[in-house]
Write an enzyme that holds these catalytic residues in place. Structure first.
Site, PDB file in Angstrom:
ATOM      1  N   HIS A  30      -1.668  -6.638  26.798  1.00  0.00           N
ATOM      2  CA  HIS A  30      -2.034  -5.570  25.867  1.00  0.00           C
ATOM      3  C   HIS A  30      -2.643  -4.451  26.704  1.00  0.00           C
ATOM      4  O   HIS A  30      -3.244  -4.710  27.742  1.00  0.00           O
ATOM      5  CB  HIS A  30      -3.043  -6.087  24.835  1.00  0.00           C
ATOM      6  N   CYS A 120       2.053  -0.618  22.894  1.00  0.00           N
ATOM      7  CA  CYS A 120       0.709  -0.216  23.331  1.00  0.00           C
ATOM      8  C   CYS A 120       0.703   0.384  24.735  1.00  0.00           C
ATOM      9  O   CYS A 120      -0.079   1.293  25.019  1.00  0.00           O
ATOM     10  CB  CYS A 120      -0.263  -1.392  23.237  1.00  0.00           C
TER      11      CYS A 120
END
Length: 169
Positions: A30, A120
């Protein structure tokens, strides 16, 4: 920066505003962008519970995300992270003031999300460089292409074998 001093002691490096933060989740990475004073900006699924959790399988299929400003330690949770401005040799980072201004403008907004073309990593690299890039997505696309090509080759081999058997009878 005192808010993150003790937190950073167990993680490599002290991030500076505008730095890309790579967070290692069990099955993927992430990404967040460091704003300063212990805070990051990142995208989280709109239809999930706590905003820091982009770790469930449901998030992979989400089509919308919310831009959140959160404490780095909350986003990282029990995972690990490091500062990774890996595209600096390819793309010139925008001035830090512009990165932060662009990031703050997006806080609490809903944005489109797509695992392969708008994830992301794309989000934070767009803020830092003005260009959304994701090597993680490129690897996934390459892997899918390989699997598709392999499946096609096996299908073709199966078809050729069945045709050669038909000729024998």
């Amino acid at each position: 920066m005192a808010a993150i001093a003790s937190f950073s002691a167990t993680h490599p490096g002290d991030p500076e505003p505008g730095d890309l933060i790579e967070i290692f989740r069990p099955a993927y990475q992430h990404w967040a962008l460091y704003l300063g004073d212990g805070y990051v900006i990142n995208v989280t699924p709109v239809d999930e519970g706590p905003p820091a959790t982009f770790s469930s399988a449901k998030s992979v299929f989400s089509r919308k995300a919310r831009v959140r400003m959160q404490l780095l330690k909350d986003v990282v949770g029990n995972d690990t992270y490091h500062i990774n401005n890996k595209y600096d040799s390819t793309y010139a980072p925008l001035p830090v003031e512009e990165i932060i201004r662009r990031a703050e403008y997006l806080i609490d907004q809903e944005v489109s999300y797509d695992l392969l073309s708008n994830n992301c990593e794309h989000f934070v690299t767009l803020l830092r460089y003005g260009e959304g890039v994701s090597s993680q997505a490129n690897r996934a696309i390459s892997a899918m292409g390989f699997v598709t090509a392999a499946a096609g080759a096996f299908s073709l081999l199966g078809l050729l074998r069945s045709r050669s058997r038909e000729r024998q009878y």
